[in-house]
Scaffold this motif. Structure first.
Motif, PDB file in Angstrom:
ATOM      1  N   SER A 139       0.825  -1.215   0.000  1.00 44.35           N
ATOM      2  CA  SER A 139       0.000   0.000   0.000  1.00 44.35           C
ATOM      3  C   SER A 139       0.856   1.260   0.000  1.00 44.35           C
ATOM      4  N   ALA A 140       2.146   1.121  -0.300  1.00 41.79           N
ATOM      5  CA  ALA A 140       3.072   2.261  -0.237  1.00 41.79           C
ATOM      6  C   ALA A 140       3.065   2.882   1.148  1.00 41.79           C
ATOM      7  N   ARG A 141       2.918   2.021   2.145  1.00 41.31           N
ATOM      8  CA  ARG A 141       2.948   2.452   3.561  1.00 41.31           C
ATOM      9  C   ARG A 141       1.820   3.423   3.899  1.00 41.31           C
ATOM     10  N   GLN A 142       0.761   3.454   3.057  1.00 46.45           N
ATOM     11  CA  GLN A 142      -0.362   4.338   3.357  1.00 46.45           C
ATOM     12  C   GLN A 142      -0.989   3.956   4.683  1.00 46.45           C
ATOM     13  N   LEU A 143      -1.353   4.962   5.461  1.00 48.03           N
ATOM     14  CA  LEU A 143      -2.044   4.732   6.721  1.00 48.03           C
ATOM     15  C   LEU A 143      -3.509   5.116   6.569  1.00 48.03           C
TER      16      LEU A 143
END
Lengths: 113, 110
Positions: free
Chosen positions: A97-101
Motif C-alpha cells: 500500500s506504499a505504507r499508506q495509513l
C-alpha cells in the motif's frame, strides 16, 4: 466506508487509573497497526505499534493489544497522567500500500487530576 | 535534525486564489504524504509519493496537485481554492511503517 473506527469520541479518566482506548477495523489485509497522539496545534506523534503476528506490545506505560479474530485493538495507558490528555488516533496499513495509513477519527482522552 | 517541517504555518486565502504548501524532511525518507484533518474526522490522505519524481492519488485528491522534484521536498498545490478546502494540512514521511508528521498548516479559505 470507514475501514478503521474509533467509536468513542471522548474518554475521561482519573489520574493514576487505567485508560483504555479502543479501535475496530474491517479490512482483513491490514497487518500493521499504530497509535498516534496529538496535542492541539501540533502534528501527530507516534506512540506505539503492533504487527499482526503479535497480540501484545508494551512500551513503558503503554500497551497495545490486538485481537485479529475480532478485528479489534486497544491501547492501555497505566497509570494515566494529566500530560496524557490528547487526541489518540489509531491507524492501520497493509503490504503493497506504499505504507499508506488509514486513520480512525480519534478519541479525546482527558486525564483528570 | 529538524525532522519534518512545513511552511507556512497559517494562511488565509480568498476563493479562487492559489497557493503552494511546502513540506521538507531531513531523514532521507523515500515516502512522503499529504493529509488533511477536519473536525471529527481522522486524517485523510490527499496525495503521496514513493520516491523522487513520483506522485500518486490518495483518498481525497480532487482540487489538489503535488510535485516531488527533490527527495527531501513534497509540495502541495491548490490551483483555485474553495471554502471546502479549509482544513489543517499535515505532511508526513517514512522509510518503513511508522510515519513522522510535520506540525501542520492551518488554511482558511474565505
Amino acid at each position: 466506508d470507514q475501514q478503521v473506527k474509533q467509536n468513542s469520541p471522548s474518554l475521561s479518566v482519573q489520574e493514576g487509573r487505567i485508560s483504555i482506548l479502543n479501535c475496530d477495523y474491517t479490512n482483513s489485509m491490514f497487518d500493521y497497526f499504530l497509535w498516534y497522539k496529538k496535542y492541539p496545534a501540533e502534528g501527530p506523534t507516534f506512540l506505539i505499534s503492533i504487527s499482526s503476528i503479535k497480540d501484545k506490545n508494551e512500551d513503558g506505560r503503554f500497551t497495545v493489544f490486538l485481537n485479529k479474530s475480532a478485528k479489534h485493538l486497544s491501547l492501555h495507558i497505566v497509570p494515566s497522567q494529566p500530560g496524557d490528555s490528547a487526541v489518540y488516533f489509531c491507524a492501520a496499513t497493509y503490504p503493497g500500500s506504499a505504507r499508506q495509513l488509514t486513520f480512525g477519527s480519534g478519541t479525546q482522552l482527558t486525564v483528570l487530576p | 535534525n529538524a525532522g519534518v517541517t512545513q511552511t507556512p504555518k497559517f494562511r488565509v486565502l480568498k476563493t479562487g486564489q492559489s497557493m503552494t504548501l511546502l513540506c521538507a524532511q531531513d531523514m532521507n525518507h523515500e515516502y512522503m504524504y499529504w493529509y488533511r484533518q477536519d473536525p471529527g474526522m481522522g486524517l485523510r490522505l490527499i496525495h503521496y509519493s514513493v520516491g523522487e519524481g513520483t506522485t500518486a492519488k490518495g483518498e481525497v485528491p480532487d482540487g489538489y496537485n503535488v510535485s516531488r522534484l527533490k527527495k527531501q521536498n513534497f509540495l502541495l498545490g491548490l490551483e483555485s481554492a474553495a471554502p471546502s478546502q479549509t482544513s489543517v494540512y499535515f505532511c508526513a514521511s517514512t522509510s518503513r511503517e511508522t510515519q513522522y508528521f510535520g506540525p501542520g498548516t492551518r488554511l482558511l479559505v474565505l
